[in-house]
Write an enzyme that holds these catalytic residues in place. Structure first.
Site, PDB file in Angstrom:
ATOM      1  N   ARG A  47      46.463  12.083  28.876  1.00 54.13           N
ATOM      2  CA  ARG A  47      47.514  11.055  28.924  1.00 54.13           C
ATOM      3  C   ARG A  47      47.232   9.873  28.004  1.00 54.13           C
ATOM      4  O   ARG A  47      47.711   8.758  28.218  1.00 54.13           O
ATOM      5  CB  ARG A  47      47.732  10.540  30.348  1.00 54.13           C
ATOM      6  CG  ARG A  47      48.262  11.606  31.269  1.00 54.13           C
ATOM      7  CD  ARG A  47      49.034  11.008  32.425  1.00 54.13           C
ATOM      8  NE  ARG A  47      49.436  12.069  33.324  1.00 54.13           N
ATOM      9  CZ  ARG A  47      48.678  12.513  34.325  1.00 54.13           C
ATOM     10  NH1 ARG A  47      47.517  11.947  34.562  1.00 54.13           N
ATOM     11  NH2 ARG A  47      49.105  13.491  35.078  1.00 54.13           N
ATOM     12  N   LYS A  90      53.868   5.171  15.244  1.00 55.98           N
ATOM     13  CA  LYS A  90      54.781   6.305  15.378  1.00 55.98           C
ATOM     14  C   LYS A  90      54.001   7.590  15.114  1.00 55.98           C
ATOM     15  O   LYS A  90      53.356   7.729  14.073  1.00 55.98           O
ATOM     16  CB  LYS A  90      55.927   6.198  14.374  1.00 55.98           C
ATOM     17  CG  LYS A  90      57.024   5.255  14.804  1.00 55.98           C
ATOM     18  CD  LYS A  90      58.241   5.447  13.927  1.00 55.98           C
ATOM     19  CE  LYS A  90      59.368   4.521  14.349  1.00 55.98           C
ATOM     20  NZ  LYS A  90      60.538   4.656  13.461  1.00 55.98           N
ATOM     21  N   GLU A  97      57.307   3.204  -1.209  1.00 51.52           N
ATOM     22  CA  GLU A  97      57.318   2.421   0.039  1.00 51.52           C
ATOM     23  C   GLU A  97      56.759   1.011  -0.218  1.00 51.52           C
ATOM     24  O   GLU A  97      57.107   0.069   0.498  1.00 51.52           O
ATOM     25  CB  GLU A  97      56.528   3.130   1.140  1.00 51.52           C
ATOM     26  CG  GLU A  97      56.999   4.565   1.439  1.00 51.52           C
ATOM     27  CD  GLU A  97      58.120   4.675   2.484  1.00 51.52           C
ATOM     28  OE1 GLU A  97      58.618   3.630   2.953  1.00 51.52           O
ATOM     29  OE2 GLU A  97      58.491   5.826   2.810  1.00 51.52           O
ATOM     30  N   LYS A 133      54.479  -4.857   7.071  1.00 49.22           N
ATOM     31  CA  LYS A 133      54.737  -3.877   8.124  1.00 49.22           C
ATOM     32  C   LYS A 133      54.244  -4.406   9.469  1.00 49.22           C
ATOM     33  O   LYS A 133      54.921  -4.275  10.489  1.00 49.22           O
ATOM     34  CB  LYS A 133      54.069  -2.545   7.797  1.00 49.22           C
ATOM     35  CG  LYS A 133      54.234  -1.547   8.944  1.00 49.22           C
ATOM     36  CD  LYS A 133      54.689  -0.191   8.523  1.00 49.22           C
ATOM     37  CE  LYS A 133      55.091   0.622   9.747  1.00 49.22           C
ATOM     38  NZ  LYS A 133      55.173   2.050   9.495  1.00 49.22           N
ATOM     39  N   GLU A 148      61.265  -0.264  18.190  1.00 47.64           N
ATOM     40  CA  GLU A 148      62.553  -0.118  17.524  1.00 47.64           C
ATOM     41  C   GLU A 148      63.710  -0.347  18.484  1.00 47.64           C
ATOM     42  O   GLU A 148      64.628   0.450  18.577  1.00 47.64           O
ATOM     43  CB  GLU A 148      62.644   1.300  16.920  1.00 47.64           C
ATOM     44  CG  GLU A 148      63.474   1.357  15.654  1.00 47.64           C
ATOM     45  CD  GLU A 148      63.274   2.657  14.884  1.00 47.64           C
ATOM     46  OE1 GLU A 148      62.231   2.771  14.221  1.00 47.64           O
ATOM     47  OE2 GLU A 148      64.136   3.538  14.952  1.00 47.64           O
ATOM     48  N   ARG A 178      62.843  -3.541  13.383  1.00 44.74           N
ATOM     49  CA  ARG A 178      62.080  -2.451  12.777  1.00 44.74           C
ATOM     50  C   ARG A 178      62.960  -1.584  11.870  1.00 44.74           C
ATOM     51  O   ARG A 178      62.469  -0.909  10.963  1.00 44.74           O
ATOM     52  CB  ARG A 178      61.411  -1.604  13.875  1.00 44.74           C
ATOM     53  CG  ARG A 178      60.322  -0.698  13.309  1.00 44.74           C
ATOM     54  CD  ARG A 178      59.392  -0.130  14.381  1.00 44.74           C
ATOM     55  NE  ARG A 178      58.471   0.799  13.733  1.00 44.74           N
ATOM     56  CZ  ARG A 178      57.310   1.172  14.239  1.00 44.74           C
ATOM     57  NH1 ARG A 178      56.904   0.724  15.407  1.00 44.74           N
ATOM     58  NH2 ARG A 178      56.547   2.014  13.582  1.00 44.74           N
ATOM     59  N   ASN A 181      63.735   0.952   7.285  1.00 45.21           N
ATOM     60  CA  ASN A 181      64.494   2.138   6.871  1.00 45.21           C
ATOM     61  C   ASN A 181      65.277   1.926   5.581  1.00 45.21           C
ATOM     62  O   ASN A 181      66.097   2.767   5.214  1.00 45.21           O
ATOM     63  CB  ASN A 181      65.469   2.556   7.976  1.00 45.21           C
ATOM     64  CG  ASN A 181      64.733   3.076   9.186  1.00 45.21           C
ATOM     65  OD1 ASN A 181      63.609   3.554   9.064  1.00 45.21           O
ATOM     66  ND2 ASN A 181      65.345   2.970  10.350  1.00 45.21           N
ATOM     67  N   HIS A 241      66.222   4.796   3.396  1.00 46.69           N
ATOM     68  CA  HIS A 241      65.882   6.016   4.126  1.00 46.69           C
ATOM     69  C   HIS A 241      67.095   6.823   4.585  1.00 46.69           C
ATOM     70  O   HIS A 241      66.987   8.021   4.758  1.00 46.69           O
ATOM     71  CB  HIS A 241      64.979   5.687   5.319  1.00 46.69           C
ATOM     72  CG  HIS A 241      63.534   5.499   4.927  1.00 46.69           C
ATOM     73  ND1 HIS A 241      63.134   4.498   4.076  1.00 46.69           N
ATOM     74  CD2 HIS A 241      62.400   6.184   5.254  1.00 46.69           C
ATOM     75  CE1 HIS A 241      61.814   4.578   3.912  1.00 46.69           C
ATOM     76  NE2 HIS A 241      61.350   5.589   4.615  1.00 46.69           N
ATOM     77  N   HIS A 295      67.185  10.321   3.302  1.00 44.70           N
ATOM     78  CA  HIS A 295      67.162  11.446   4.238  1.00 44.70           C
ATOM     79  C   HIS A 295      68.186  12.509   3.836  1.00 44.70           C
ATOM     80  O   HIS A 295      67.922  13.713   3.915  1.00 44.70           O
ATOM     81  CB  HIS A 295      67.435  10.953   5.658  1.00 44.70           C
ATOM     82  CG  HIS A 295      67.250  12.011   6.696  1.00 44.70           C
ATOM     83  ND1 HIS A 295      66.027  12.280   7.260  1.00 44.70           N
ATOM     84  CD2 HIS A 295      68.113  12.897   7.222  1.00 44.70           C
ATOM     85  CE1 HIS A 295      66.156  13.274   8.110  1.00 44.70           C
ATOM     86  NE2 HIS A 295      67.416  13.674   8.111  1.00 44.70           N
ATOM     87  N   HIS A 313      59.104  12.800   0.135  1.00 45.65           N
ATOM     88  CA  HIS A 313      59.717  11.735   0.934  1.00 45.65           C
ATOM     89  C   HIS A 313      59.839  10.430   0.138  1.00 45.65           C
ATOM     90  O   HIS A 313      60.906   9.818   0.080  1.00 45.65           O
ATOM     91  CB  HIS A 313      58.915  11.520   2.222  1.00 45.65           C
ATOM     92  CG  HIS A 313      59.379  10.318   3.002  1.00 45.65           C
ATOM     93  ND1 HIS A 313      60.564  10.315   3.709  1.00 45.65           N
ATOM     94  CD2 HIS A 313      58.835   9.086   3.159  1.00 45.65           C
ATOM     95  CE1 HIS A 313      60.722   9.126   4.273  1.00 45.65           C
ATOM     96  NE2 HIS A 313      59.698   8.368   3.963  1.00 45.65           N
TER      97      HIS A 313
HETATM   98 ZN    ZN Z   1      59.350   6.367   4.544  1.00 44.49          ZN
END
Ligand code: ZN
Ligand code: ADP
Length: 374
Positions: free
Chosen positions: A126, A148, A190, A232, A242, A247, A251, A254, A258, A272
């Protein structure tokens, strides 16, 4: 040496940036090695075949001088390692090693190793500790900080995961010396992102010094990494999970990116960071089309991206898709609200904002223009 705190309620941790830190790994990681010294158990490391081949000796040399030994779980390089089967093997391995909740597992690699290890540590007993030792520029400036973690499934990328903050992040910029140039440029996208979304001065600095950063000139590289992480850390501290929208600033580029990744099948055709680079140009130009941003600033963003050797024109990507088809990839976005999608756009260089009135049909028309341009 730069030490950047990531201030989270109750669970703050430091990001340490130091050229050559890996040579003295045991010294830097001392606080997270407790438990392994008395028990004589091996320190668990996760790496991919490349980072293991390149850096396991350095780490082991330092550990053995300090009286520790390492045990390695080595995955194949690439996204495929972020999967249920590999996760199962990794968690079994950690349990076999007798990892406890107060132990720390060390992730030596890029975003793939970091995401997989972080998620394994989020669910083992856990939640056990883990330390990020990111070895790609992308992981150093982005994915290793913020907690994340995820794996990929049939339904898509990063859909199964958890927020699980590392106990520490140790960055040795020297390891980027072996990173392929294309991966370096992808990570640099980035870095540019932090300038565009919130720091015009940093963006200007990158225009002047980006070539040195990409050439791994030590001072420029460390400055770029530290500035990115500070940005960041600030954003993550404000909105860890988020929930407030802050946050979402991360993006920038992005949503467009994406769609480009989806169109190219999340393959090596477009990394990416490359998709995000092209996506930021699209976000800037779309902002100009709405008169939110000046056309000259949009083209300034495009030039910085092109100058770094990153794709700035989707017309050159041989996409074979219409604007409508690209926009359709966005329809599955979990942020969709009816026919509109919240979009990160620019008011200025260094000032991003979330637009809530963007219609996907308009995005499709804009993308058609961009697919034909140049
Ligand atoms: Zn990214
Ligand atoms: P990202 O951090 O961009 O998500 P990955 O974890 O997929 O990237 O790593 C990208 C590629 O770079 C992989 O093939 C990985 O093995 C390789 N790699 C990672 N770090 C280094 C390094 N320091 N030197 C050389 N290759 C590296």
């Amino acid at each position: 040496m730069a030490v950047i705190p990531v201030a989270l309620a109750g669970r703050s941790y430091d990001v340490t940036i130091e050229s050559g830190a890996l040579e003295d790994f045991a010294g830097y990681a001392r606080a997270c090695l407790g438990g392994f010294d008395k028990s004589g158990r091996a320190v668990p490391f996760v790496a991919d075949r490349n980072t293991h081949r390149l850096y396991s000796d350095t780490v082991e040399r330092s550990l053995s001088k300090a009286g520790f030994r390492a045990d390695w779980f080595v995955v194949e390089p690439g996204e495929a390692a972020k999967s249920w089967p590999v996760l199962e093997k990794l968690t079994d391995w950690l349990l076999d090693l007798g990892v406890t909740r107060s132990d720390h597992v060390f992730a030596l690699g890029g975003g793939v190793v970091g995401d997989l290890t972080g998620f394994a540590c989020a669910i083992t007993k856990r939640g056990c500790g883990f330390v990020q030792i990111p070895t790609t520029l992308l992981a150093q400036v982005d994915s290793s900080v913020g907690g994340k973690t995820a794996i990929n499934t049939r339904a898509g990328k990063n859909l199964i995961g958890a927020f699980h903050q590392p106990s520490a992040v140790l960055i040795d910029p020297l390891v980027l010396g072996t990173l392929p140039d294309r991966e370096m440029r992808a990570g640099y996208a980035e870095v540019i992102k932090y300038g565009l979304l919130g720091d015009a001065e940093f963006f200007g600095w990158l225009e002047a010094n980006g070539t040195d950063v990409l050439a791994r000139e030590p001072e420029a590289l460390s400055h770029a990494i530290a500035t990115s992480i500070k940005a960041k850390a600030r954003i993550v501290a404000e909105d860890e999970r988020e929930t407030t929208g802050v946050r979402a600033l991360l993006n920038l580029g992005h949503t467009f990116g994406h769609a480009l990744e989806a169109e190219t099948g999340f393959s090596d055709r477009l990394l990416h960071g490359e998709a995000v680079a092209a996506g930021m140009v699209l976000a800037a130009r779309y902002s100009a089309r709405r008169d939110d941003l000046s056309l000259s600033d949009a083209e300034r963003a495009a030039r910085a991206i092109a100058h770094a050797g990153l794709p700035s024109e989707i017309s050159t990507l041989a996409l074979n898709a219409s604007g409508r088809e690209l926009a359709d990839h966005m329809r599955h976005d979990k942020k969709m609200e009816g026919d509109t999608l919240p979009f990160l756009l620019l008011k200025n260089i260094g000032e991003a904002y979330l637009a809530r009135d963007v219609d996907l049909a308009d995005i499709a028309a804009f993308l058609d223009e961009q697919l034909q341009a140049h």
